[in-house]
Design a protein around this motif. Structure first.
Motif, PDB file in Angstrom:
ATOM      1  N   THR A  51      -7.793   5.017  41.861  1.00 35.81           N
ATOM      2  CA  THR A  51      -7.119   6.263  41.501  1.00 35.81           C
ATOM      3  C   THR A  51      -5.768   5.988  40.850  1.00 35.81           C
ATOM      4  OG1 THR A  51      -8.198   7.412  43.340  1.00 35.81           O
ATOM      5  CG2 THR A  51      -6.230   8.437  42.404  1.00 35.81           C
ATOM      6  N   VAL A  52      -4.990   5.095  41.453  1.00 38.93           N
ATOM      7  CA  VAL A  52      -3.685   4.748  40.885  1.00 38.93           C
ATOM      8  C   VAL A  52      -3.851   4.169  39.484  1.00 38.93           C
ATOM      9  CG1 VAL A  52      -1.597   3.366  41.182  1.00 38.93           C
ATOM     10  CG2 VAL A  52      -2.738   4.345  43.195  1.00 38.93           C
ATOM     11  N   THR A  53      -4.844   3.290  39.317  1.00 36.09           N
ATOM     12  CA  THR A  53      -5.059   2.653  38.022  1.00 36.09           C
ATOM     13  C   THR A  53      -5.522   3.663  36.978  1.00 36.09           C
ATOM     14  OG1 THR A  53      -5.593   0.571  39.115  1.00 36.09           O
ATOM     15  CG2 THR A  53      -6.313   0.814  36.838  1.00 36.09           C
ATOM     16  N   ALA A  54      -6.379   4.600  37.377  1.00 35.48           N
ATOM     17  CA  ALA A  54      -6.833   5.626  36.430  1.00 35.48           C
ATOM     18  C   ALA A  54      -5.653   6.424  35.896  1.00 35.48           C
ATOM     19  CB  ALA A  54      -7.839   6.556  37.102  1.00 35.48           C
ATOM     20  N   TRP A  55      -4.719   6.773  36.777  1.00 31.81           N
ATOM     21  CA  TRP A  55      -3.541   7.506  36.321  1.00 31.81           C
ATOM     22  C   TRP A  55      -2.625   6.624  35.477  1.00 31.81           C
ATOM     23  CZ3 TRP A  55      -2.388  12.465  36.008  1.00 31.81           C
ATOM     24  CH2 TRP A  55      -3.170  13.370  36.735  1.00 31.81           C
ATOM     25  N   ALA A  56      -2.569   5.332  35.787  1.00 29.99           N
ATOM     26  CA  ALA A  56      -1.783   4.409  34.957  1.00 29.99           C
ATOM     27  C   ALA A  56      -2.354   4.373  33.536  1.00 29.99           C
ATOM     28  CB  ALA A  56      -1.778   3.017  35.576  1.00 29.99           C
ATOM     29  N   CYS A  57      -3.674   4.313  33.430  1.00 31.96           N
ATOM     30  CA  CYS A  57      -4.316   4.333  32.109  1.00 31.96           C
ATOM     31  C   CYS A  57      -4.009   5.646  31.391  1.00 31.96           C
ATOM     32  CB  CYS A  57      -5.822   4.160  32.251  1.00 31.96           C
ATOM     33  SG  CYS A  57      -6.347   2.553  32.887  1.00 31.96           S
ATOM     34  N   HIS A  58      -4.067   6.749  32.112  1.00 34.24           N
ATOM     35  CA  HIS A  58      -3.827   8.069  31.530  1.00 34.24           C
ATOM     36  C   HIS A  58      -2.407   8.186  30.978  1.00 34.24           C
ATOM     37  CE1 HIS A  58      -4.260  12.451  31.153  1.00 34.24           C
ATOM     38  NE2 HIS A  58      -3.093  12.576  31.761  1.00 34.24           N
ATOM     39  N   LEU A  59      -1.449   7.615  31.695  1.00 32.60           N
ATOM     40  CA  LEU A  59      -0.043   7.761  31.327  1.00 32.60           C
ATOM     41  C   LEU A  59       0.439   6.739  30.307  1.00 32.60           C
ATOM     42  CD1 LEU A  59       1.403   8.429  34.896  1.00 32.60           C
ATOM     43  CD2 LEU A  59       1.207  10.101  33.046  1.00 32.60           C
ATOM     44  N   ALA A  60      -0.164   5.538  30.332  1.00 33.69           N
ATOM     45  CA  ALA A  60       0.377   4.452  29.503  1.00 33.69           C
ATOM     46  C   ALA A  60      -0.646   3.829  28.572  1.00 33.69           C
ATOM     47  CB  ALA A  60       0.977   3.360  30.409  1.00 33.69           C
ATOM     48  N   GLY A  61      -1.845   4.371  28.545  1.00 32.93           N
ATOM     49  CA  GLY A  61      -2.884   3.785  27.707  1.00 32.93           C
ATOM     50  C   GLY A  61      -2.788   4.227  26.254  1.00 32.93           C
ATOM     51  N   LYS A  62      -3.907   4.252  25.599  1.00 31.79           N
ATOM     52  CA  LYS A  62      -3.967   4.567  24.171  1.00 31.79           C
ATOM     53  C   LYS A  62      -3.418   5.961  23.864  1.00 31.79           C
ATOM     54  CE  LYS A  62      -7.379   4.201  20.409  1.00 31.79           C
ATOM     55  NZ  LYS A  62      -8.817   3.968  20.107  1.00 31.79           N
ATOM     56  N   ARG A  63      -3.757   6.939  24.708  1.00 29.66           N
ATOM     57  CA  ARG A  63      -3.258   8.309  24.618  1.00 29.66           C
ATOM     58  C   ARG A  63      -3.523   8.972  23.268  1.00 29.66           C
ATOM     59  NH1 ARG A  63      -0.841  10.455  28.594  1.00 29.66           N
ATOM     60  NH2 ARG A  63       0.328  11.974  27.349  1.00 29.66           N
ATOM     61  N   ASP A  64      -4.610   8.595  22.630  1.00 31.65           N
ATOM     62  CA  ASP A  64      -4.939   9.245  21.361  1.00 31.65           C
ATOM     63  C   ASP A  64      -5.537  10.633  21.577  1.00 31.65           C
ATOM     64  OD1 ASP A  64      -7.107   7.906  22.512  1.00 31.65           O
ATOM     65  OD2 ASP A  64      -8.115   7.579  20.612  1.00 31.65           O
ATOM     66  N   PHE A  65      -5.827  10.993  22.833  1.00 30.85           N
ATOM     67  CA  PHE A  65      -6.271  12.352  23.143  1.00 30.85           C
ATOM     68  C   PHE A  65      -5.241  13.087  24.005  1.00 30.85           C
ATOM     69  CE2 PHE A  65     -10.373  10.632  21.848  1.00 30.85           C
ATOM     70  CZ  PHE A  65     -10.879  11.688  21.102  1.00 30.85           C
ATOM     71  N   ALA A  66      -4.005  12.622  24.015  1.00 36.39           N
ATOM     72  CA  ALA A  66      -2.947  13.325  24.737  1.00 36.39           C
ATOM     73  C   ALA A  66      -2.816  14.741  24.169  1.00 36.39           C
ATOM     74  CB  ALA A  66      -1.630  12.574  24.604  1.00 36.39           C
ATOM     75  N   ASP A  67      -2.577  15.689  25.058  1.00 39.24           N
ATOM     76  CA  ASP A  67      -2.436  17.109  24.694  1.00 39.24           C
ATOM     77  C   ASP A  67      -3.748  17.731  24.259  1.00 39.24           C
ATOM     78  OD1 ASP A  67       0.345  16.962  25.168  1.00 39.24           O
ATOM     79  OD2 ASP A  67       0.674  16.192  23.148  1.00 39.24           O
ATOM     80  N   HIS A  68      -4.873  17.049  24.495  1.00 31.23           N
ATOM     81  CA  HIS A  68      -6.188  17.624  24.228  1.00 31.23           C
ATOM     82  C   HIS A  68      -6.806  18.108  25.542  1.00 31.23           C
ATOM     83  CE1 HIS A  68      -5.839  15.787  20.307  1.00 31.23           C
ATOM     84  NE2 HIS A  68      -7.023  16.221  19.949  1.00 31.23           N
TER      85      HIS A  68
END
Length: 388
Positions: free
Chosen positions: A172-189
């Motif tokens: 769970t912690v890692t999934a959120w780490a990916c969400h916050l600091a990963g590629k984020r090309d779908f951020a705000d989608h």
């Protein structure tokens, strides 16, 4: 020889080229740090660790060095480590009630809180995973600090069991780490995935259903989340379930699903890897007696795709399942759903409940073939979605 931290099995590249600082505070849950660091490494992160003096009484510096392959920061030297640290994300895990209060009130008298204040000032996202006694977590002061922390950071809910507010699972912690600091090309989608199978009632006991593992839907939801999307998953009958970081709603019948479309709301994209009923029986009350031959009359079920197209103005991805045919025939069969969808994922019955498959991605801008496990296919589908 490579350090063991450099040769962990890769689960994804979501955190490739990202530097994640893992700040460890003095909760007994610090013993979970080695596993959490390795999980971050499995998603491509470069992990660096900073630990408080209290944390080092629970987990030693050699264990922390082994976890990430580099010595942890255990003191501030003339190199001013908190100022010169390159970082894409700071994760405080576990975060004690004391450390939480210090971050909220701007007190940097331990290494983790000093790093937090400095990196927050640099615009680095902060992820907090609390762990403490259950009674402490319920106190009004801690609840107020948690509320304040959510204004400056992403704060995960602890796992409440055995009278403790325990550290969330490393996945769970890692999934959120990916969400916050990963590629984020779908951020705000905002992205809705509808998957799994429907189960149409024959009587009060039995159903007529479609086989579905739900793997494709779960993979799409988790991969889209890792790439920064705000994701929701509607899931029918399935043999797999998403991680608890994915908001999940269940459905049973096609009629129930169609009813939800009437109040769909606004989404940037909807993906439909669901095994929906093509036929449905007339429901009989009670339980049909067993031990006798019965005949069923099935009526064609309404199609969900046109309903979605009328209710949804954003991108729409349909899935078309066919018997074992050539790629060229799959492309032809994609023509019908392409009337409503921006992208059609065409595959064969060999993909049903399988961990891997081959698909053809068909849009008005052309076709592309893809193959691999469901997570790899999810990535290929999302890549293609950006081009339609």
């Amino acid at each position: 020889m490579k350090h063991p931290a450099r040769s962990v099995m890769q689960h994804s590249s979501a955190l490739a080229d990202r530097i994640v600082w893992l700040a460890v505070t003095g909760s007994v849950a610090a013993v979970e740090t080695v596993g959490l660091a390795r999980e971050l490494l499995r998603h491509g992160a470069e992990v660096r660790i900073v630990a408080s003096a209290a944390a080092l009484e629970i987990v030693g510096p050699k264990a922390l060095e082994f976890a990430c392959g580099r010595p942890p920061v255990t003191e501030i030297t003339g190199q001013v480590e908190h100022v010169t640290a390159d970082a894409d994300l700071l994760v405080i895990a576990p975060c004690t009630a004391s450390s939480l209060a210090k971050v909220v009130h701007g007190i940097g008298d331990t290494l983790p809180t000093l790093f937090a204040l400095t990196l927050l000032g640099s615009g680095v996202p902060l992820l907090i995973a609390p762990a403490m006694d259950g009674k402490m977590a319920q106190s009004s002061v801690v609840q107020e600090n948690l509320s304040s922390a959510r204004e400056i950071a992403t704060v995960l809910d602890p796992v409440l069991e055995e009278g403790k507010a325990k550290l969330p699972a490393r996945e769970t912690v890692t999934a959120w780490a990916c969400h916050l600091a990963g590629k984020r090309d779908f951020a705000d989608h905002r992205m809705l995935i509808i998957g799994g199978g429907t189960a149409e009632p024959l009587d009060d006991v039995r159903v007529l259903g479609n086989r579905s593992s739900g793997r494709m839907a779960v993979a799409l939801a988790e991969v889209a989340f890792a790439r920064g999307a705000d994701v929701a998953l509607w899931l029918g009958s399935a043999t797999v379930a998403p991680g608890n970081w994915i908001p999940l709603e269940r459905f049973t019948t096609l009629q129930e699903l169609a009813g939800r479309v009437e109040s769909l709301g606004a989404w940037d994209a909807i993906l439909l890897p669901a095994a929906l009923a093509d036929f449905r029986p007339t429901r009989q009350s009670g339980k049909i007696a067993s031990g006798q031959r019965i005949s069923l009359e099935l009526e064609p079920a309404p199609k969900l795709l046109p309903l979605l197209r009328r209710a949804h103005s954003g991108k729409l991805v349909a899935f078309k399942l066919a018997d074992a045919v050539s790629d060229e025939e799959l492309i032809k069969k994609a023509d019908t759903p392409l009337e409503y969808a921006d992208l059609v994922v065409a595959n064969t019955t060999e993909a049903m409940e399988a961990e891997a498959a081959r698909v053809v991605l068909v849009s008005r801008k052309g076709t592309k073939k893809a193959s691999g496990n469901k997570r790899a296919l999810a990535g290929a589908i999302l890549d293609r979605l950006q081009l339609v």
